[in-house]
Motif scaffolding. Structure first.
Motif, PDB file in Angstrom:
ATOM      1  N   GLU A   1       0.857  -1.190  -0.229  1.00 48.81           N
ATOM      2  CA  GLU A   1       0.218  -0.084   0.074  1.00 48.81           C
ATOM      3  C   GLU A   1       0.955   1.390   0.135  1.00 48.81           C
TER       4      GLU A   1
ATOM      5  N   ALA B   1       0.953   4.174  -2.942  1.00 49.84           N
ATOM      6  CA  ALA B   1       0.556   5.607  -2.421  1.00 49.84           C
ATOM      7  C   ALA B   1       1.806   6.555  -2.780  1.00 49.84           C
TER       8      ALA B   1
ATOM      9  N   TRP C   1      -3.281  15.452   0.629  1.00 49.71           N
ATOM     10  CA  TRP C   1      -3.991  14.535   0.738  1.00 49.71           C
ATOM     11  C   TRP C   1      -3.126  13.152   0.657  1.00 49.71           C
ATOM     12  N   LEU C   2      -2.612  13.025  -0.535  1.00 52.41           N
ATOM     13  CA  LEU C   2      -1.926  11.919  -0.872  1.00 52.41           C
ATOM     14  C   LEU C   2      -0.802  11.695   0.060  1.00 52.41           C
TER      15      LEU C   2
ATOM     16  N   ARG D   1      -1.812  10.397   3.319  1.00 44.51           N
ATOM     17  CA  ARG D   1      -2.142   8.872   3.135  1.00 44.51           C
ATOM     18  C   ARG D   1      -0.865   8.041   3.447  1.00 44.51           C
ATOM     19  N   TYR D   2       0.074   8.508   2.492  1.00 43.61           N
ATOM     20  CA  TYR D   2       1.324   7.891   2.401  1.00 43.61           C
ATOM     21  C   TYR D   2       2.038   7.839   3.817  1.00 43.61           C
TER      22      TYR D   2
ATOM     23  N   ASP E   1       0.695   8.233   6.673  1.00 47.47           N
ATOM     24  CA  ASP E   1       0.042   7.238   7.718  1.00 47.47           C
ATOM     25  C   ASP E   1       0.381   5.792   7.543  1.00 47.47           C
ATOM     26  N   ILE E   2       0.608   5.482   6.167  1.00 47.54           N
ATOM     27  CA  ILE E   2       0.987   4.044   6.032  1.00 47.54           C
ATOM     28  C   ILE E   2       2.441   3.991   6.632  1.00 47.54           C
TER      29      ILE E   2
END
Ligand code: ADP
Length: 609
Positions: free
Chosen positions: A222, A226, A259-260, A263-264, A266-267
């Motif tokens: 993931e 991302a 936003w991207l 997300r990246y 967070d992972i």
């Protein structure tokens, strides 16, 4: 598993790395274990020095025992200092010996590390090179489906993760087990009994860590996806920075990027949390089990079953045992992440080019008759774009395609260099299906000048050459003259050696266009494809470009797509394409004579002009 072995293959030839690595690690292990073993005589020398001094005047017979080493030490001292040495000399000798051992242990560790680094870098290079080779060979259609950023991130970032597969494999097979064996050898030699107890503890640690790192693989995938999206956005927004600014869209783009990126992040945070957990967890478990050993071993000492010096050494060695055990667990985690990235990378590597040479494909040697479209239909995925197109371009003639935008003109042009293959029908060169020729031999005979000129961040000379190393500089200059580019090139700061900047940013549209015409001239192709080559230019540059195009077209077979109909009036044949079909065709005069689309288009342009 398959992915894993395929990745390993990129590290070949392993002989160059594995053997020296193995030797260095073995020596490192020996000296490292010795280093801990040295604790025994050192502690003894401090607390019970007299037992250490023992006059030995001849080298002792070899045996794997403490007595032998003690004898060797005493004999050495006797040789150096004579019979009168005392306990302080013993301590000094032990200190010197320890320093030498530590030095050797670390020298070999360094050498092993260097070999591993070499292997790592070599593998990375192999994978990147292979990947790039494969990707640029794929058909044009691949690139409209796959996002460019995703491809970039696979070649740059995923590959970095794939390497873990290889380095960690080396650690698992060639390094940590030997350290474990060394430490366990030492532990067993001190107390077999106590070691049995220890052995029960290690699997528990391994299990806990294994659980923690198991989930990493999916998150790793993931994360890489991302990252790919982020690179895509970067690529798109930087590539169109003028549009972004002009439309005051920086906020929009920035929000999208945030936003991207969020997300990246967070992972990555999740992955880091798990990874970081492994180390303190095993440290804690290690020390906790050390306490058990402390109690158990302490009792053995009180019962007189174990010497204090030996026990301290035992604890020292045991504290080291968990490190390789932990490293093995980490390595498994890394291999898992590497495999996840490897699947993405190999997936791209395995994409079969749909436009490729058939086995019996032959060279296109001469070009004598012409090009023919025979009943060609074509669709982008399921969107039909061309339907039953048939026409010919006899050798030496110019055929122009005109018609409303979106009609399919560029698609027709793309079929000639085989950027795509027709779904139905065929494109023939000299009466033979293009698919029966080797793609390279077809493209070698073609020159393409498109509306969007593509220049690379390199010198003007290299941009004209575009890989054509055989041409002399005089030929390059002559090509520039034909293309009306010579004068402006000489007016730039370093002439042909001037760098054109990113995508040719430092040149005007007309200049870029003339460079790409010079490129085509230098190639001296039989077949020319001009796709709206002048539509983006102002009148003055258009005149210059038109002139150079005229020179380029002379005596060649060409397909010209034009918006400005004035530029193609002298074409041998004009074909009007509308909604994927041929609506009309003929010479300018013939088409003007009928009340059709062509005449309407001409009238419209005259009104506008
Ligand atoms: P023209 O050159 O006459 O303007 P094109 O050949 O560029 O027309 O396009 C014909 C049609 O094919 C258009 O409707 C366009 O949207 C579509 N098209 C062009 N390129 C692609 C692509 N790579 N993927 C999907 N559709 C495409």
């Amino acid at each position: 598993m398959n992915t894993y072995f395929r990745i390993l293959r990129f590290g070949r030839p392993y002989g160059r790395y594995a053997v020296p690595y193995f030797v260095c690690i073995l020596l490192h292990t020996v000296f490292n274990t010795l280093m801990f073993a040295m604790l025994i005589p050192i502690i003894q020398a401090m607390f019970d020095a007299d037992s250490m001094v023992k006059a030995v005047t001849a080298p002792p017979a070899f045996a794997l025992s403490t007595d032998y080493f003690k004898g060797l030490l005493n004999y050495g001292l006797y040789r150096v200092a004579g019979a009168g040495y005392n306990t302080k000399d013993i301590l000094l000798a032990l200190a010197v010996l320890t320093v030498v051992i530590v030095l050797l242990s670390n020298v070999f560790r360094y050498l092993a590390q260097r070999i591993l680094e070499n292997l790592r870098i070599h593998t990375l290079q192999e994978i990147r090179d292979t990947l790039f080779d494969r990707v640029v060979r794929l058909q044009v259609g691949y690139f409209s489906n796959e996002r460019k950023g995703d491809i970039i991130s696979k070649i740059t970032s995923d590959v970095q993760v794939v390497q873990f597969c290889i380095t960690s494999t080396f650690q698992i097979f060639f390094k940590e087990p030997f350290l474990l064996i060394g430490y366990f050898g030492l532990l067993i030699s001190i107390s077999f009994h106590l070691t049995l107890f220890t052995l029960a503890v290690l699997p528990v640690i391994a299990l806990v860590i294994g659980y923690i790192v198991k989930k990493l693989r999916r998150s790793a995938t993931e994360g890489q996806e991302a990252f790919g999206e982020m690179v895509s956005l970067l690529d798109e927004s930087l590539g169109a920075i003028k549009t972004v600014k002009g439309y005051n869209a920086t906020g929009y783009i920035a929000r999208k990027f945030r936003w991207l990126d969020g997300r990246y992040s967070d992972i990555m945070r999740y992955i880091a949390r798990r990874q970081q957990l492994a180390s303190p967890m095993s440290e804690f478990l290690g020390v906790a089990s050390l306490s058990f050993i402390l109690v158990y071993g302490g009792n053995m000492i009180m019962n007189g079953e174990l010497a204090a010096a030996a026990f301290i050494t035992y604890l020292g060695a045991f504290s080291q045992v968990t490190r390789p055990a932990r490293a093995i667990a980490d390595a498994f985690g890394n291999i898992n992440q590497g495999i996840a990235a490897g699947e993405r990378v190999l997936g791209m590597m395995d994409t079969e080019a749909t436009v490729c040479d058939r086995e019996e494909a032959r060279e296109l040697v001469g070009f004598s008759e012409g090009i023919e479209f025979r009943g060609v239909s074509f669709a982008y995925e399921d969107k039909e774009v061309l339907r039953d197109i048939s026409f010919t371009i006899p050798k030496g003639q110019t055929v122009a395609l005109v018609g409303p935008s979106g009609g399919g003109k560029s698609t027709i042009a793309d079929l000639i260099p085989r950027f795509y293959d027709p779904a139905v029908g065929a494109v023939l060169v000299d009466g033979v299906d293009l698919r029966d020729y080797r793609v390279e031999s077809v493209r070698r005979r073609m020159g393409i000048v498109a509306q969007e000129t593509v220049l690379f961040n390199d010198t003007i000379e290299e941009n004209i050459r575009m890989g054509n190393d055989r041409a002399t500089i005089e030929e390059v200059m002559a090509a520039a003259r034909v293309a009306n580019a010579y004068d402006f090139i000489m007016a730039t700061e370093h002439g042909f050696q001037t760098n054109v900047g990113d995508r040719g940013m430092k040149l005007s549209g007309g200049q870029r266009q003339r460079l790409s015409i010079a490129r085509a001239v230098l190639r001296n192709p039989d077949i020319l494809i001009l796709d709206e080559a002048t539509s983006a230019l102002d009148t003055e540059s258009e005149r210059l470009v038109q002139e150079s195009l005229g020179a380029l077209l002379r005596g060649r077979t060409s397909l010209v797509i034009a918006h400005r109909l004035s530029t193609i009036q002298h074409a041998d044949r004009i074909i009007v394409i509308e909604a994927g079909r041929i609506a009309e065709q003929g010479t300018h005069a013939e088409l003007m004579a009928v009340e059709g689309i062509y005449r309407k288009l001409i009238e419209m342009q005259q009104l506008a002009g």
